[in-house]
Design a protein around this motif. Structure first.
Motif, PDB file in Angstrom:
ATOM      1  N   VAL A  39       0.835  -1.202   0.000  1.00  0.00           N
ATOM      2  CA  VAL A  39       0.000   0.000   0.000  1.00  0.00           C
ATOM      3  C   VAL A  39       0.868   1.249   0.000  1.00  0.00           C
ATOM      4  O   VAL A  39       0.634   2.183  -0.774  1.00  0.00           O
ATOM      5  CB  VAL A  39      -0.953   0.010   1.218  1.00  0.00           C
ATOM      6  N   THR A  40       1.901   1.278   0.843  1.00  0.00           N
ATOM      7  CA  THR A  40       2.709   2.491   0.964  1.00  0.00           C
ATOM      8  C   THR A  40       3.574   2.749  -0.257  1.00  0.00           C
ATOM      9  O   THR A  40       4.024   3.870  -0.464  1.00  0.00           O
ATOM     10  CB  THR A  40       3.603   2.459   2.223  1.00  0.00           C
ATOM     11  N   ARG A  41       3.804   1.747  -1.082  1.00  0.00           N
ATOM     12  CA  ARG A  41       4.591   1.938  -2.303  1.00  0.00           C
ATOM     13  C   ARG A  41       3.725   2.019  -3.553  1.00  0.00           C
ATOM     14  O   ARG A  41       4.229   2.170  -4.657  1.00  0.00           O
ATOM     15  CB  ARG A  41       5.601   0.817  -2.476  1.00  0.00           C
ATOM     16  N   GLY A  42       2.416   1.887  -3.382  1.00  0.00           N
ATOM     17  CA  GLY A  42       1.509   1.995  -4.513  1.00  0.00           C
ATOM     18  C   GLY A  42       1.624   0.849  -5.498  1.00  0.00           C
ATOM     19  O   GLY A  42       1.430   1.036  -6.696  1.00  0.00           O
ATOM     20  N   VAL A  43       1.942  -0.336  -5.011  1.00  0.00           N
ATOM     21  CA  VAL A  43       2.039  -1.508  -5.877  1.00  0.00           C
ATOM     22  C   VAL A  43       0.898  -2.470  -5.524  1.00  0.00           C
ATOM     23  O   VAL A  43       0.284  -2.347  -4.469  1.00  0.00           O
ATOM     24  CB  VAL A  43       3.420  -2.201  -5.750  1.00  0.00           C
ATOM     25  N   PRO A  44       0.603  -3.431  -6.408  1.00  0.00           N
ATOM     26  CA  PRO A  44      -0.491  -4.368  -6.122  1.00  0.00           C
ATOM     27  C   PRO A  44      -0.255  -5.135  -4.815  1.00  0.00           C
ATOM     28  O   PRO A  44       0.891  -5.333  -4.405  1.00  0.00           O
ATOM     29  CB  PRO A  44      -0.461  -5.320  -7.321  1.00  0.00           C
ATOM     30  N   PRO A  45      -1.322  -5.588  -4.191  1.00  0.00           N
ATOM     31  CA  PRO A  45      -1.190  -6.328  -2.928  1.00  0.00           C
ATOM     32  C   PRO A  45      -0.517  -7.684  -3.148  1.00  0.00           C
ATOM     33  O   PRO A  45      -0.485  -8.194  -4.267  1.00  0.00           O
ATOM     34  CB  PRO A  45      -2.631  -6.496  -2.455  1.00  0.00           C
ATOM     35  N   THR A  57       6.148  -5.790  -7.895  1.00  0.00           N
ATOM     36  CA  THR A  57       6.465  -4.388  -7.624  1.00  0.00           C
ATOM     37  C   THR A  57       6.577  -3.563  -8.897  1.00  0.00           C
ATOM     38  O   THR A  57       6.216  -2.398  -8.909  1.00  0.00           O
ATOM     39  CB  THR A  57       7.776  -4.270  -6.832  1.00  0.00           C
ATOM     40  N   GLY A  58       7.147  -4.152  -9.955  1.00  0.00           N
ATOM     41  CA  GLY A  58       7.315  -3.421 -11.200  1.00  0.00           C
ATOM     42  C   GLY A  58       8.287  -2.254 -11.100  1.00  0.00           C
ATOM     43  O   GLY A  58       8.309  -1.381 -11.966  1.00  0.00           O
ATOM     44  N   LEU A  59       9.116  -2.223 -10.064  1.00  0.00           N
ATOM     45  CA  LEU A  59      10.073  -1.137  -9.884  1.00  0.00           C
ATOM     46  C   LEU A  59      11.314  -1.381 -10.745  1.00  0.00           C
ATOM     47  O   LEU A  59      11.640  -2.527 -11.054  1.00  0.00           O
ATOM     48  CB  LEU A  59      10.454  -1.025  -8.404  1.00  0.00           C
ATOM     49  N   PRO A  60      12.027  -0.329 -11.146  1.00  0.00           N
ATOM     50  CA  PRO A  60      13.187  -0.514 -12.031  1.00  0.00           C
ATOM     51  C   PRO A  60      14.249  -1.466 -11.471  1.00  0.00           C
ATOM     52  O   PRO A  60      14.802  -2.270 -12.208  1.00  0.00           O
ATOM     53  CB  PRO A  60      13.758   0.898 -12.185  1.00  0.00           C
ATOM     54  N   ASP A  61      14.514  -1.384 -10.178  1.00  0.00           N
ATOM     55  CA  ASP A  61      15.542  -2.238  -9.595  1.00  0.00           C
ATOM     56  C   ASP A  61      14.962  -3.427  -8.826  1.00  0.00           C
ATOM     57  O   ASP A  61      15.671  -4.141  -8.144  1.00  0.00           O
ATOM     58  CB  ASP A  61      16.462  -1.435  -8.696  1.00  0.00           C
ATOM     59  N   GLU A  62      13.664  -3.636  -8.963  1.00  0.00           N
ATOM     60  CA  GLU A  62      13.001  -4.741  -8.289  1.00  0.00           C
ATOM     61  C   GLU A  62      11.684  -5.039  -8.991  1.00  0.00           C
ATOM     62  O   GLU A  62      10.689  -4.356  -8.778  1.00  0.00           O
ATOM     63  CB  GLU A  62      12.732  -4.394  -6.822  1.00  0.00           C
ATOM     64  N   VAL A  80      15.934 -21.429  -7.597  1.00  0.00           N
ATOM     65  CA  VAL A  80      16.307 -22.165  -8.805  1.00  0.00           C
ATOM     66  C   VAL A  80      15.309 -21.913  -9.936  1.00  0.00           C
ATOM     67  O   VAL A  80      15.679 -21.864 -11.103  1.00  0.00           O
ATOM     68  CB  VAL A  80      16.413 -23.680  -8.489  1.00  0.00           C
ATOM     69  N   LEU A  81      14.050 -21.708  -9.594  1.00  0.00           N
ATOM     70  CA  LEU A  81      13.005 -21.513 -10.599  1.00  0.00           C
ATOM     71  C   LEU A  81      12.977 -20.100 -11.185  1.00  0.00           C
ATOM     72  O   LEU A  81      12.415 -19.884 -12.254  1.00  0.00           O
ATOM     73  CB  LEU A  81      11.635 -21.827  -9.991  1.00  0.00           C
ATOM     74  N   ILE A  82      13.565 -19.137 -10.493  1.00  0.00           N
ATOM     75  CA  ILE A  82      13.523 -17.739 -10.942  1.00  0.00           C
ATOM     76  C   ILE A  82      14.581 -17.528 -12.016  1.00  0.00           C
ATOM     77  O   ILE A  82      15.766 -17.764 -11.788  1.00  0.00           O
ATOM     78  CB  ILE A  82      13.730 -16.783  -9.748  1.00  0.00           C
ATOM     79  N   ARG A  83      14.150 -17.057 -13.182  1.00  0.00           N
ATOM     80  CA  ARG A  83      15.053 -16.870 -14.328  1.00  0.00           C
ATOM     81  C   ARG A  83      15.240 -15.392 -14.706  1.00  0.00           C
ATOM     82  O   ARG A  83      16.063 -15.082 -15.541  1.00  0.00           O
ATOM     83  CB  ARG A  83      14.512 -17.618 -15.537  1.00  0.00           C
ATOM     84  N   GLU A  84      14.443 -14.502 -14.116  1.00  0.00           N
ATOM     85  CA  GLU A  84      14.513 -13.084 -14.457  1.00  0.00           C
ATOM     86  C   GLU A  84      15.438 -12.342 -13.503  1.00  0.00           C
ATOM     87  O   GLU A  84      15.586 -12.742 -12.349  1.00  0.00           O
ATOM     88  CB  GLU A  84      13.126 -12.448 -14.342  1.00  0.00           C
ATOM     89  N   PRO A  85      16.018 -11.222 -13.949  1.00  0.00           N
ATOM     90  CA  PRO A  85      16.800 -10.395 -13.024  1.00  0.00           C
ATOM     91  C   PRO A  85      15.883  -9.555 -12.134  1.00  0.00           C
ATOM     92  O   PRO A  85      14.696  -9.402 -12.412  1.00  0.00           O
ATOM     93  CB  PRO A  85      17.614  -9.497 -13.956  1.00  0.00           C
ATOM     94  N   HIS A  86      16.437  -9.023 -11.091  1.00  0.00           N
ATOM     95  CA  HIS A  86      15.761  -8.069 -10.204  1.00  0.00           C
ATOM     96  C   HIS A  86      14.557  -8.670  -9.483  1.00  0.00           C
ATOM     97  O   HIS A  86      13.535  -8.015  -9.304  1.00  0.00           O
ATOM     98  CB  HIS A  86      15.353  -6.803 -10.949  1.00  0.00           C
TER      99      HIS A  86
END
Length: 161
Positions: A39-45, A57-62, A80-86
């Motif tokens: 809520v405080t960062r304005g991102v989806p729950p 989050t959709g943030l540039p560094d995250e 192991v399953l995560i293939r994307e950066p950030h």
């Protein structure tokens, strides 16, 4: 010390000095923190994604964060399953306990704490000389920004109503 690659693939952040897996600390506290953080960062729950809460989050560094609500031995399986950066993984465990589960392309970037308090103080402390505070509501979020005499930001805080 924070170790960070210029083009990091992924990282974890761990609440290392306040072990939320201690008896008496409810899982609901971590869930509430994750909802409030969103809520405080304005991102989806957060979405319940098995052993962790997933926040897009959709943030540039995250791009995304996974928040484990209890100590878990499933962090390595997820990593192991995560293939994307950030993509970040947060867990209520010591940095060493998290790092022991991570594949070699992961690292513990920085650690932090979750602040809690049983009751709110009845008085407000004085600011240091030269520090000013700006406060206000933005929707359901109360913001506090601290600046030094030159106008540079020196701190901020957010609290969900």
């Amino acid at each position: 010390m924070v170790w960070k690659q210029a083009t990091r693939r992924s990282a974890t952040r761990s609440a290392g000095t306040f072990d939320l897996s201690e008896p008496g600390i409810p899982r609901a506290l971590v869930e509430s923190f994750a909802r409030g953080w969103s809520v405080t960062r304005g991102v989806p729950p957060p979405h319940d994604d098995g052993p962790a809460l997933r926040i897009e989050t959709g943030l540039p560094d995250e791009r995304r964060r996974y928040v484990f609500t209890t100590a878990s031995n499933k962090i390595g399986t997820l990593a192991v399953l995560i293939r994307e950066p950030h993509i970040l993984v947060k867990a209520p465990m010591t940095p060493a306990a998290v790092a022991a589960q991570l594949p070699s392309n992961w690292h513990v970037e920085r650690t932090g704490t979750m602040m809690t308090i049983a009751t709110l103080p009845s008085t407000v402390g004085a600011l240091l000389d030269g520090i000013t505070a700006a406060t206000g509501w933005r929707g359901a979020v109360y913001f506090v920004s601290l600046s030094n005499a030159a106008g540079a930001a020196v701190g901020e805080g957010r609290m969900r109503a």
